[in-house]
Design an enzyme around this catalytic site. Sequence first.
Site, mmCIF file in Angstrom:
data_model
loop_
_atom_site.group_PDB
_atom_site.id
_atom_site.type_symbol
_atom_site.label_atom_id
_atom_site.label_comp_id
_atom_site.label_asym_id
_atom_site.label_seq_id
_atom_site.Cartn_x
_atom_site.Cartn_y
_atom_site.Cartn_z
ATOM 1 N N SER A 148 0.834 -1.205 0.000
ATOM 2 C CA SER A 148 0.000 0.000 0.000
ATOM 3 C C SER A 148 0.865 1.249 0.000
ATOM 4 O O SER A 148 0.354 2.352 -0.093
ATOM 5 C CB SER A 148 -0.924 -0.003 1.212
ATOM 6 O OG SER A 148 -0.192 -0.239 2.377
ATOM 7 N N HIS A 169 -3.561 -3.873 -5.716
ATOM 8 C CA HIS A 169 -3.840 -3.372 -4.370
ATOM 9 C C HIS A 169 -5.300 -3.584 -3.997
ATOM 10 O O HIS A 169 -6.197 -2.998 -4.601
ATOM 11 C CB HIS A 169 -3.456 -1.883 -4.299
ATOM 12 C CG HIS A 169 -3.533 -1.322 -2.937
ATOM 13 N ND1 HIS A 169 -3.935 -0.041 -2.669
ATOM 14 C CD2 HIS A 169 -3.276 -1.882 -1.719
ATOM 15 C CE1 HIS A 169 -3.914 0.171 -1.368
ATOM 16 N NE2 HIS A 169 -3.519 -0.935 -0.772
ATOM 17 N N GLU A 181 -6.889 -1.763 -7.192
ATOM 18 C CA GLU A 181 -6.060 -0.835 -7.970
ATOM 19 C C GLU A 181 -4.986 -1.659 -8.684
ATOM 20 O O GLU A 181 -4.243 -2.409 -8.026
ATOM 21 C CB GLU A 181 -5.404 0.196 -7.045
ATOM 22 C CG GLU A 181 -6.410 1.173 -6.447
ATOM 23 C CD GLU A 181 -5.798 2.107 -5.394
ATOM 24 O OE1 GLU A 181 -6.245 3.254 -5.306
ATOM 25 O OE2 GLU A 181 -4.878 1.687 -4.651
ATOM 26 N N ASN A 219 -5.287 5.475 -1.116
ATOM 27 C CA ASN A 219 -4.529 5.877 0.077
ATOM 28 C C ASN A 219 -4.006 7.309 -0.011
ATOM 29 O O ASN A 219 -3.855 7.979 1.010
ATOM 30 C CB ASN A 219 -3.367 4.906 0.331
ATOM 31 C CG ASN A 219 -3.854 3.629 0.982
ATOM 32 O OD1 ASN A 219 -4.965 3.580 1.512
ATOM 33 N ND2 ASN A 219 -3.053 2.585 0.947
HETATM 34 N N1 3HC Z 1 -15.899 -11.199 5.287
HETATM 35 C C1 3HC Z 1 -17.096 -11.367 4.714
HETATM 36 N N2 3HC Z 1 -18.135 -10.543 4.925
HETATM 37 C C2 3HC Z 1 -17.954 -9.524 5.754
HETATM 38 C C3 3HC Z 1 -16.715 -9.258 6.382
HETATM 39 C C4 3HC Z 1 -15.660 -10.159 6.120
HETATM 40 N N3 3HC Z 1 -14.440 -10.019 6.650
HETATM 41 N N4 3HC Z 1 -16.833 -8.142 7.135
HETATM 42 C C5 3HC Z 1 -18.082 -7.712 6.985
HETATM 43 N N5 3HC Z 1 -18.766 -8.550 6.159
HETATM 44 C C6 3HC Z 1 -20.141 -8.425 5.720
HETATM 45 C C7 3HC Z 1 -21.077 -8.719 6.860
HETATM 46 O O1 3HC Z 1 -21.403 -10.075 6.937
HETATM 47 C C8 3HC Z 1 -22.289 -7.904 6.484
HETATM 48 O O2 3HC Z 1 -23.094 -8.616 5.594
HETATM 49 P P1 3HC Z 1 -24.684 -8.380 5.556
HETATM 50 O O3 3HC Z 1 -24.874 -6.999 4.983
HETATM 51 O O4 3HC Z 1 -25.197 -9.452 4.709
HETATM 52 O O5 3HC Z 1 -25.119 -8.485 6.994
HETATM 53 C C9 3HC Z 1 -21.711 -6.708 5.757
HETATM 54 O O6 3HC Z 1 -20.404 -7.078 5.350
HETATM 55 C C10 3HC Z 1 -21.629 -5.512 6.644
HETATM 56 O O7 3HC Z 1 -20.903 -5.884 7.824
HETATM 57 P P2 3HC Z 1 -21.331 -5.527 9.309
HETATM 58 O O8 3HC Z 1 -22.829 -5.509 9.407
HETATM 59 O O9 3HC Z 1 -20.583 -6.421 10.227
HETATM 60 O O10 3HC Z 1 -20.744 -4.114 9.606
HETATM 61 P P3 3HC Z 1 -20.797 -2.799 8.746
HETATM 62 O O11 3HC Z 1 -22.128 -2.603 8.123
HETATM 63 O O12 3HC Z 1 -20.248 -1.753 9.637
HETATM 64 O O13 3HC Z 1 -19.748 -3.060 7.574
HETATM 65 C C11 3HC Z 1 -17.577 -2.786 6.724
HETATM 66 C C12 3HC Z 1 -18.433 -3.394 7.834
HETATM 67 C C13 3HC Z 1 -17.874 -3.493 5.401
HETATM 68 C C14 3HC Z 1 -16.145 -3.045 7.120
HETATM 69 C C15 3HC Z 1 -17.926 -1.251 6.594
HETATM 70 O O14 3HC Z 1 -17.893 -0.651 7.859
HETATM 71 C C16 3HC Z 1 -16.978 -0.514 5.683
HETATM 72 O O15 3HC Z 1 -17.111 -0.537 4.474
HETATM 73 N N6 3HC Z 1 -15.986 0.168 6.292
HETATM 74 C C17 3HC Z 1 -14.983 0.924 5.543
HETATM 75 C C18 3HC Z 1 -13.881 -0.025 5.149
HETATM 76 C C19 3HC Z 1 -12.817 0.662 4.348
HETATM 77 O O16 3HC Z 1 -12.812 1.863 4.123
HETATM 78 N N7 3HC Z 1 -11.825 -0.140 3.888
HETATM 79 C C20 3HC Z 1 -10.701 0.364 3.171
HETATM 80 C C21 3HC Z 1 -9.588 0.609 4.096
HETATM 81 S S1 3HC Z 1 -8.149 1.197 3.279
HETATM 82 C C22 3HC Z 1 -7.333 -0.188 2.817
HETATM 83 O O17 3HC Z 1 -7.711 -1.305 3.053
HETATM 84 C C23 3HC Z 1 -6.072 0.038 2.029
HETATM 85 C C24 3HC Z 1 -4.843 -0.374 2.779
HETATM 86 O O18 3HC Z 1 -3.754 -0.239 1.914
HETATM 87 C C25 3HC Z 1 -4.580 0.451 4.010
#
Ligand code: 3HC
Length: 313
Positions: A148, A169, A181, A219
């Site tokens: 990243s 990515h 990406e 990022n």
């Molecule tokens: N595996 C499979 N399914 C998953 C999961 C996983 N690890 N985590 C969550 N889910 C599913 C849940 O089962 C749920 O399904 P449903 O809608 O059928 O019930 C759905 O996703 C939503 O999960 P939750 O109800 O537990 O919780 P949220 O509604 O809060 O969603 C989230 C969780 C998807 C993580 C959401 O909060 C989100 O999109 N957050 C932002 C994440 C983000 O920005 N990621 C990018 C980070 S930057 C990065 O990764 C780059 C690196 O280089 C740093």
Amino acid sequence: MAFVTRQLVRSMSSAAASASAKKITIKHVTVIGGGLMGAGIAQVAAATGHTVVLVDQTEDILAKSRKGIEDSLRKVAKKKFAENPKAADEFVAKTLSSISSSTDAAAVVHSTDLVVEAIVENLKVKKEFFQRLDKFAAEDTIFASNTSSLQITSIANATTRQDRFAGLHFFNPVPVMKLVEVIKTPMTSQKTFESLMDFSRNLGKHPVSCKDTPGFIVNRLLVPYLLEAVRLYERGDASKEDIDVAMKLGAGYPMGPFELLDYVGLDTTKFILDGWHEMDSKNPLFQPSPSLSKLVGEKKMGKKSGEGFYKYK
Ligand code: 3HC
């Protein structure tokens, strides 16, 4: 006779050239690193019909990765086969059966189409790793890094296959986030780039392309935003709880910046920031953050360690 031979050679070499320009259909994937990102990539690849080998240093780590993959697959299956629990169980079993594991990368890459690396964010470690693997992988095998923050070109230069090297990515949680990406360095061939774009689509993801520029797209925009939230909090302008609520309810973000920082890992964010600060120390967006440095110094890395900006059970 000489003319016929020349014609034959010409038509053979043009056939070879067009064959070599043809995209690779990636079917067999080797994922290096069984952490959150590597396990997520392995899971999504297996769930979309690819054969996967997951590699990490110890059997213990691999067992933990497998457990994480199974838990995540159950979540996916519950949604995908809401009305059919038997089909859900079959999907989980079939996907798991497509993933084998190994502690020896060199021994398993002889016939893989793609190696995706998701190991520690350390340039020296990644370069040494790919340099070694280069000798064992087949000629056509594409190498990709999920880094990243590090420059793809620098890692690619450790190998003899710079044209078959790119960035791939993914985003956390990999099974949920739809973006990939695809990073094309000046040496990445069009064939490699297109093979990886197709692979990303076959994973059910939406690929976007970006040059080998620090932070790529997401990022480069996300990390300064997260750090601005921390600075707002450090100045005492608002509490972290209120900042999180504000960005969720006022901007429609699924998580507030402090929740996301803890989710991504404070060490990961600090590592990215430190790299950018080293590159451009005058940029106000890249200045170190005292609270982030303090938490990382105390080994409070976020959700994965049980505490970051918030505490987790
Ligand atoms: N595996 C499979 N399914 C998953 C999961 C996983 N690890 N985590 C969550 N889910 C599913 C849940 O089962 C749920 O399904 P449903 O809608 O059928 O019930 C759905 O996703 C939503 O999960 P939750 O109800 O537990 O919780 P949220 O509604 O809060 O969603 C989230 C969780 C998807 C993580 C959401 O909060 C989100 O999109 N957050 C932002 C994440 C983000 O920005 N990621 C990018 C980070 S930057 C990065 O990764 C780059 C690196 O280089 C740093």
